[in-house]
Design a protein around this motif. Structure first.
Motif, PDB file in Angstrom:
ATOM      1  N   GLY A 307       0.762  -1.296   0.006  1.00 44.21           N
ATOM      2  CA  GLY A 307       0.068   0.041   0.173  1.00 44.21           C
ATOM      3  C   GLY A 307       0.814   1.241  -0.196  1.00 44.21           C
ATOM      4  O   GLY A 307       2.014   1.209  -0.279  1.00 44.21           O
ATOM      5  N   TYR A 308       0.107   2.256   0.301  1.00 44.59           N
ATOM      6  CA  TYR A 308       0.792   3.754   0.451  1.00 44.59           C
ATOM      7  C   TYR A 308       1.039   4.381   1.762  1.00 44.59           C
ATOM      8  O   TYR A 308       0.024   4.266   2.532  1.00 44.59           O
ATOM      9  N   THR A 309       2.087   4.886   2.085  1.00 40.91           N
ATOM     10  CA  THR A 309       2.456   5.228   3.293  1.00 40.91           C
ATOM     11  C   THR A 309       2.782   6.934   2.975  1.00 40.91           C
ATOM     12  O   THR A 309       3.668   7.293   2.238  1.00 40.91           O
ATOM     13  N   ASP A 310       1.981   7.827   3.740  1.00 41.98           N
ATOM     14  CA  ASP A 310       2.154   9.243   3.412  1.00 41.98           C
ATOM     15  C   ASP A 310       3.111   9.552   4.144  1.00 41.98           C
ATOM     16  O   ASP A 310       3.040   9.406   5.657  1.00 41.98           O
ATOM     17  N   THR A 311       4.279  10.333   3.749  1.00 47.94           N
ATOM     18  CA  THR A 311       5.340  10.801   4.770  1.00 47.94           C
ATOM     19  C   THR A 311       5.217  12.195   4.970  1.00 47.94           C
ATOM     20  O   THR A 311       6.363  12.643   5.427  1.00 47.94           O
ATOM     21  N   GLY A 312       4.197  12.918   4.825  1.00 51.40           N
ATOM     22  CA  GLY A 312       3.754  14.192   5.162  1.00 51.40           C
ATOM     23  C   GLY A 312       4.002  15.341   4.410  1.00 51.40           C
ATOM     24  O   GLY A 312       4.881  15.249   3.504  1.00 51.40           O
ATOM     25  N   LEU A 313       3.393  16.293   4.740  1.00 46.63           N
ATOM     26  CA  LEU A 313       3.745  17.829   3.908  1.00 46.63           C
ATOM     27  C   LEU A 313       3.401  18.802   4.654  1.00 46.63           C
ATOM     28  O   LEU A 313       2.308  18.812   5.492  1.00 46.63           O
ATOM     29  N   ASN A 314       3.861  19.955   4.490  1.00 44.23           N
ATOM     30  CA  ASN A 314       3.496  21.095   5.158  1.00 44.23           C
ATOM     31  C   ASN A 314       3.895  22.214   3.890  1.00 44.23           C
ATOM     32  O   ASN A 314       4.921  22.514   3.382  1.00 44.23           O
ATOM     33  N   LEU A 315       2.976  23.399   3.985  1.00 43.44           N
ATOM     34  CA  LEU A 315       3.031  24.506   3.313  1.00 43.44           C
ATOM     35  C   LEU A 315       4.080  25.504   4.126  1.00 43.44           C
ATOM     36  O   LEU A 315       3.628  25.984   5.103  1.00 43.44           O
ATOM     37  N   ILE A 316       5.276  26.040   3.549  1.00 40.35           N
ATOM     38  CA  ILE A 316       5.977  26.894   3.955  1.00 40.35           C
ATOM     39  C   ILE A 316       5.878  28.275   3.383  1.00 40.35           C
ATOM     40  O   ILE A 316       6.066  28.367   1.893  1.00 40.35           O
TER      41      ILE A 316
END
Length: 338
Positions: A307-316
């Motif tokens: 499957g898919y593992t989301d490793t994260g994200l942030n708007l800077i």
């Protein structure tokens, strides 16, 4: 197709070729971790798109650090440029010959690499895509990656909130045709900005291969086509910095907003200085370290990842917009890479 019936000489020769062709990093000291199936030292393969892009440099660094912590060996390879499928195919072949337990790969050509991934899996090797999903995604056992559609949506929403009712003339500096990560970010930006492909506000589209020099050339071409461009979407921060150079040379840098994806330290500093308005920060070190952990677990008798593992994200950004979740530059600098 049957290549299992090799002589021992061919096996030794294949291993020598693999080691010569790839960078073999002895990540463990003394006794390495042992695989339950063979009792030998565990080797993990990592294949990136290039070995020059800071994103992939950090990915390699993360894999090396985790391999050392786990007491396993890391074998690495990279394409000569973004889109170099031939080198990645060769790397997969060499890693199969060298007896790796798993291959971590950021596919350069998401469709053309599929037969090589299937061959590796048929040999019992765990295959994990990092950052960029192959097509189909099921041709790898698992995907550890940023949600690239959401990365594009975030910067699209930010740009729309910043522009409000002001008309936009958009340049889209993309990756290359048919590469999933580029398509997802492109489509995400359009979705976040609230327009569709073919909208008249899109004044220019150019491919950059994620390269700074090509990004500059692409922006120069777009300015020739549409001198009144006031918003630039870029596939990554190297392309963004190339675009900024072109805009500055034309005396237009103060009147054009650039939004991007990556979150490398150079890119975050460009946000800090105002060259880039906002960027979606992703975390390549996490992708690589989690991938190594998965291969080690599998080699020790565990199940393959799936499957898919989301490793994260942030708007800077330094200029937050109402209704758009974001982090400031200080957060970006504390979590950047490169």
């Amino acid at each position: 197709m049957k290549r299992d019936i090799w002589t021992s000489s061919r096996r030794r020769t294949g291993a020598i070729v693999a080691i010569a062709a790839l960078s073999l990093v002895a990540a463990g000291c003394g006794k390495g971790a042992k695989g339950s199936s063979s009792g030998g030292e565990i080797t993990v393969g990592l294949i990136t798109k290039t070995d020059t892009n800071p994103f992939f440099v950090k990915m390699k660094e993360g894999a090396q650090k985790e391999a050392q912590a786990k007491g396993v060996k890391l074998m690495t390879a990279a394409g000569k440029f973004d889109g170099d499928n031939a080198s990645q195919v060769t790397a997969v072949e060499n890693m199969i010959a060298a007896g790796v337990k798993g291959i971590l790969i950021t596919p350069s050509d998401t469709k053309a690499i599929v037969p090589s991934l299937e061959k590796a899996r048929a040999k019992g090797i765990e295959v994990i895509a990092l950052d960029t999903p192959p097509e189909p995604q099921s041709s790898a056992d698992a995907l550890f990656a940023t949600n690239n559609l959401n990365a594009g949506i975030l910067i699209g929403k930010y740009a729309k909130a910043s522009f409000g009712s002001k008309p936009a003339k958009i340049a889209m500096l993309d990756l290359a045709p048919g590469i999933s990560v580029g398509v997802l970010r492109h489509n995400g930006f359009l979705q976040g900005f609230g327009i569709k492909q073919g909208d008249p506000s899109i004044a220019c589209q150019q491919d950059t291969q994620g390269d700074q020099a090509k990004g500059q050339t692409a922006m120069e071409n777009c300015l020739q086509k549409a001198p009144d461009i006031n918003l630039v979407y870029t596939i990554n921060e190297p392309a963004a910095l190339g675009a900024y150079t072109a805009l500055k040379s034309a005396g237009k840098e103060k009147n054009v907003m650039i939004v991007s994806v990556d979150g490398g330290c150079t890119g975050v500093k460009a946000v800090q200085s105002g060259q880039i308005a906002a960027t979606s920060q992703q975390y390549p070190l996490k992708m690589a370290s989690q991938g190594v952990d998965s291969v080690v677990d599998f080699a020790k008798g565990g199940k393959k990842a799936s499957g898919y593992t989301d490793t994260g994200l942030n708007l800077i950004t330094n200029k937050a917009q109402p209704g758009v979740d974001s982090k400031d530059v200080q957060f970006g600098l504390a979590n950047c890479w490169g």
